[in-house]
Design a protein around this motif. Structure first.
Motif, PDB file in Angstrom:
ATOM      1  N   VAL A  17      39.776  42.472  46.894  1.00  0.00           N
ATOM      2  CA  VAL A  17      41.224  42.568  46.762  1.00  0.00           C
ATOM      3  C   VAL A  17      41.528  43.417  45.537  1.00  0.00           C
ATOM      4  O   VAL A  17      40.703  43.534  44.622  1.00  0.00           O
ATOM      5  CB  VAL A  17      41.898  41.182  46.625  1.00  0.00           C
ATOM      6  N   ALA A  18      42.709  44.007  45.524  1.00  0.00           N
ATOM      7  CA  ALA A  18      43.133  44.758  44.339  1.00  0.00           C
ATOM      8  C   ALA A  18      43.359  43.791  43.189  1.00  0.00           C
ATOM      9  O   ALA A  18      43.871  42.684  43.374  1.00  0.00           O
ATOM     10  CB  ALA A  18      44.407  45.528  44.651  1.00  0.00           C
ATOM     11  N   ASP A  19      42.957  44.193  41.993  1.00  0.00           N
ATOM     12  CA  ASP A  19      43.224  43.350  40.832  1.00  0.00           C
ATOM     13  C   ASP A  19      44.733  43.362  40.561  1.00  0.00           C
ATOM     14  O   ASP A  19      45.410  44.355  40.817  1.00  0.00           O
ATOM     15  CB  ASP A  19      42.460  43.865  39.611  1.00  0.00           C
ATOM     16  N   ARG A  66      44.233  35.155  46.636  1.00  0.00           N
ATOM     17  CA  ARG A  66      44.423  34.573  45.314  1.00  0.00           C
ATOM     18  C   ARG A  66      43.123  34.605  44.510  1.00  0.00           C
ATOM     19  O   ARG A  66      42.052  34.257  45.024  1.00  0.00           O
ATOM     20  CB  ARG A  66      44.912  33.123  45.424  1.00  0.00           C
ATOM     21  N   VAL A  67      43.234  35.006  43.276  1.00  0.00           N
ATOM     22  CA  VAL A  67      42.075  35.049  42.394  1.00  0.00           C
ATOM     23  C   VAL A  67      42.012  33.704  41.671  1.00  0.00           C
ATOM     24  O   VAL A  67      42.558  33.513  40.583  1.00  0.00           O
ATOM     25  CB  VAL A  67      42.183  36.218  41.399  1.00  0.00           C
ATOM     26  N   LEU A 100      39.236  46.273  41.152  1.00  0.00           N
ATOM     27  CA  LEU A 100      39.113  45.348  42.279  1.00  0.00           C
ATOM     28  C   LEU A 100      38.609  43.992  41.806  1.00  0.00           C
ATOM     29  O   LEU A 100      38.041  43.870  40.719  1.00  0.00           O
ATOM     30  CB  LEU A 100      38.155  45.901  43.334  1.00  0.00           C
ATOM     31  N   VAL A 101      38.807  42.999  42.653  1.00  0.00           N
ATOM     32  CA  VAL A 101      38.225  41.689  42.455  1.00  0.00           C
ATOM     33  C   VAL A 101      37.454  41.328  43.727  1.00  0.00           C
ATOM     34  O   VAL A 101      38.010  41.387  44.831  1.00  0.00           O
ATOM     35  CB  VAL A 101      39.286  40.604  42.178  1.00  0.00           C
ATOM     36  N   ALA A 102      36.190  40.991  43.574  1.00  0.00           N
ATOM     37  CA  ALA A 102      35.368  40.553  44.697  1.00  0.00           C
ATOM     38  C   ALA A 102      35.416  39.031  44.765  1.00  0.00           C
ATOM     39  O   ALA A 102      35.101  38.350  43.789  1.00  0.00           O
ATOM     40  CB  ALA A 102      33.934  41.029  44.520  1.00  0.00           C
TER      41      ALA A 102
END
Length: 553
Positions: free
Chosen positions: A232-234, A123-124, A89-91
C-alpha cells in the motif's frame, strides 16, 4: 519492416491543440532489436528475480538490470541526475487469519481463508479485529451523484460489513451504452472503487462477491493476488480512514450466506441492477474476522530514463511499463511458488529497453522521449499514481504516451485491440502506423473487464496526459478470431497471475515484433510532430487536459 515516418507524419490536426505542420528529419525506423527484447524477458522473469516483488531482493536485481540496460541503450538518468524516483510503500502481510464467520442466521458459517475467502487491509496496524459486525447487502456499492444513483442512500453502515457485487449494474448489456456504459466497465465497476466508497461510507469491512465473468478472472487469480505480502502507499494517517478489512468471497458461499439470512441472492442481485435499489440488511447476521499484520516500510523505485530531444527538449513523449510482479505466491501443484511474470510484465519492461535502443540508433527526435518502468502496478497502480501526483516532468509539457502491459506471444494478427477506443487524438497516429502494416484497430471484445482502469496509463490520464494502451490483436492471420480467443483464454486460465507465467524459449515472436514496430512508430511520430493531441470532446479527461495546457500556454 521499415516504417516511413514522413508518410506517417501527414496527420490531420483533429483533436489537437496545434495545427502546426509536422516535420520529420528522419524517414524510417531502424530494425527493432528483438534479441535485446528476448534476453530482457528471459532475464527479468528468471527464478533469480523471484517474481520482482517490490521491496524484495528481486526488486534490487530488477533495478540494477534496468539501469544497466538503459545506460547501454544510450539513455540518460531521468530524474535530475538519478535513474530513480522513490515511491514510499508499506508492505503488509496478514498472518494468523481467522475464518470469516457469520452468525445469527439459520446456519452459522465459517469460511476458510484462501479457498473460500481472502481478506487484507489498507490500514497500517499490527492487528485487525472485526467482531460481530452487522451485514448489509449494498448491491453494486455505487454512489454516483451525476447519475442519480446511490446504493448507500438513507443507509448508515458505520461499523457494519457491506457485501458488494463486482462490475457495473449494466455489465450484461450487449452494447457499450447505458447508465454505466453498458458492457464497457466504468471506474464504478472496479474493485478498487468499491473499497474506496465503502470506506467513505464508514464500513468496518467490505467484501466483494466473486463472479468470474464480471470480475474478468477466476478465483485462482484472486487467491494468488490477495495472499502473501501486499503493498500500500505510505500515508501519514496509516490509512486509518479505510475499512478495517477488505476482501472477496466465493459466489457459492455468498449464496449460502444469503439463504441463511432468508434471502435469495439471485433475486437481490437482479434487483441491484435497477436504479433506486435499496440496500438490504441480512437479518441478524453478523460477521467476524481477525488477523495479525507484519508491517515493513520501504521506498520502492520508479526507473526513469530520457533521450533528450534535439529541438524541443522541454516537450516530452512517454513510454510506460510496470516492472513489478507478485513475487512468491500461491504454489502450483508441482510446488513452484514463484510468480515469474514473464508476459505480465517482463515483456512490457523489456520493450522499454528495446524501444530505447531503437530510438537511440535513429538519433535524437525533436522532442524528448521518456522511458519509465514503474513499480507496484500489481498493488493498485501505486508507482504510476505516485508519478502522476509527483511528476518529474510537467504534465502540461507531456505530449502524450504509450503504455505497454503484457505483450501477448501470439502469431501475427490483422489488428490490434485498443483499450478505451475512441478516447483521444492519439488514435490518429496509431491508425497511420497500422496502415503501413495493413492492419486495423479494433474495439475490446470484452469491455466488461475494465482494462482501461487496470494499468498504469490510467494514472497519467487522470492528470490529463493523453495515453494510448493497446493489446495484441485477436484476429490472427492463421486461425482468425477463434485462434486469438483460444490463446487469450489459455493464458488467462493457466498462467495469468500464477507460477506458470514463465519464459518459453519456443515462443513465436513474430506478432510481438510487429507490435513493437507500432509502438516505435507512434512514439516517434509524437516526438517528431509539433501537434498536441488531446482527449476527444466529451471525454472524461478532456477538461483537466484543457486546463493544464491553458496554464502551460
Amino acid at each position: 519492416m521499415r516504417l516511413a515516418l514522413l508518410a506517417l507524419l501527414g496527420l490531420a490536426a483533429c483533436n489537437t491543440q496545434s495545427s502546426a505542420p509536422a516535420v520529420a528529419s528522419d524517414t524510417a525506423a531502424p530494425a527493432i532489436p528483438l534479441d535485446t527484447m528476448k534476453e530482457a524477458v528471459r532475464t527479468l522473469s528468471s527464478d533469480a528475480f523471484e517474481g520482482r516483488a517490490p521491496g524484495t531482493p528481486g526488486e534490487q536485481k530488477t533495478l540494477d538490470y534496468l539501469v544497466q540496460q538503459f545506460q547501454k541503450a544510450g539513455l540518460q538518468p531521468g530524474n535530475n541526475g538519478s535513474w530513480f524516483q522513490d515511491v514510499p510503500l508499506v508492505a503488509i502481510t496478514a498472518k494468523n487469519v481467522s475464518p470469516l464467520s457469520f452468525t445469527g442466521g439459520a446456519q452459522p458459517m465459517a469460511l476458510r481463508y484462501g479457498p473460500e475467502f481472502v481478506a487484507g487491509t489498507y490500514r497500517v496496524t499490527p492487528r485487525i479485529d472485526v467482531k460481530d459486525s452487522p451485514v448489509v447487502f449494498v448491491g453494486y456499492g455505487i454512489n454516483a451523484p451525476e447519475k442519480g444513483w446511490n446504493d448507500y442512500a438513507g443507509l448508515d453502515v458505520k461499523g457494519k460489513t457491506v457485501v458488494i457485487l463486482v462490475n457495473d449494474p449494466d455489465w450484461q448489456t450487449a452494447e457499450a451504452r447505458g447508465e454505466f456504459n453498458g458492457r464497457a466497465m466504468t471506474y464504478y465497476g472496479r474493485w478498487t472503487y468499491k473499497y474506496e466508497e465503502a470506506a467513505r461510507q464508514g464500513a468496518a469491512a467490505a467484501i466483494i462477491v466473486h463472479q468470474t465473468e464480471p470480475a474478468a478472472y477466476g478465483w485462482n487469480v484472486v487467491q494468488s493476488s490477495w495472499t502473501g505480502e501486499q503493498q500500500v502507499a505510505d500515508a501519514a494517517n496509516g490509512h486509518a480512514d479505510q475499512s478495517a478489512a477488505i476482501g472477496w468471497i466465493q459466489l457459492d458461499k455468498a449464496k449460502a450466506l444469503f439463504a441463511s439470512a432468508g434471502q435469495d441472492f439471485d433475486k437481490l442481485a437482479a434487483a441491484a441492477k435497477v436504479k433506486g435499489f435499496k440496500a438490504v440488511p441480512l437479518g441478524n447476521v453478523k460477521a467476524s474476522v481477525s488477523f495479525d499484520n507484519t508491517i515493513r516500510r520501504h521506498a520502492s523505485k520508479n526507473v526513469i530514463g530520457i533521450l533528450p530531444g534535439a529541438k524541443r527538449p522541454d516537450e516530452y513523449v512517454l513510454y510506460t511499463a510496470h516492472w513489478d510482479h507478485l513475487g512468491r505466491c500461491e504454489a502450483a501443484a508441482d510446488g513452484d511458488d514463484i510468480c515469474n511474470g514473464a508476459i505480465d510484465n517482463a515483456t512490457g519492461t523489456a520493450a522499454l529497453i528495446a524501444l530505447a535502443q531503437a530510438n537511440k540508433a535513429a538519433g535524437a527526435p525533436d522532442r524528448s522521449l521518456l522511458f519509465m518502468a514503474v513499480t507496484a502496478e500489481e498493488s493498485g497502480l501505486l508507482g504510476s499514481k505516485y508519478y502522476g501526483d509527483n511528476p518529474v516532468f510537467p504534465h502540461a509539457r507531456t505530449v502524450g504516451g504509450v503504455n505497454m502491459d503484457a505483450l501477448n506471444m501470439t502469431p501475427p494478427a490483422r489488428n490490434v485491440i485498443v483499450v478505451g477506443k475512441g478516447k483521444s487524438g492519439l488514435e490518429t497516429y496509431l491508425d497511420r502506423a497500422l496502415a503501413q502494416q495493413g492492419r486495423t484497430a479494433s474495439n475490446e471484445p470484452n469491455p466488461e473487464k475494465g482494462f482501461y482502469y487496470r494499468s498504469d496509463h490510467f494514472m497519467l490520464a487522470k492528470h490529463g496526459v493523453p495515453m494510448l494502451y493497446f493489446d495484441a490483436g485477436d484476429d490472427l492471420i492463421e486461425g482468425g478470431t477463434a485462434a486469438g480467443k483460444a490463446a487469450a483464454q489459455e493464458y488467462e486460465k493457466n498462467r495469468y497471475h500464477g507460477p506458470k507465467d514463465e519464459f518459453d524459449p519456443n515462443w513465436n515472436w513474430a506478432g510481438v515484433e510487429k507490435d513493437l514496430q507500432i509502438y516505435y512508430a507512434v512514439g516517434r511520430m509524437l516526438a517528431m510532430t509539433t501537434d498536441w493531441p488531446n482527449w476527444n470532446q466529451g471525454d472524461e479527461f478532456r477538461a483537466v487536459r484543457d486546463e493544464s495546457r491553458a496554464g502551460a500556454r
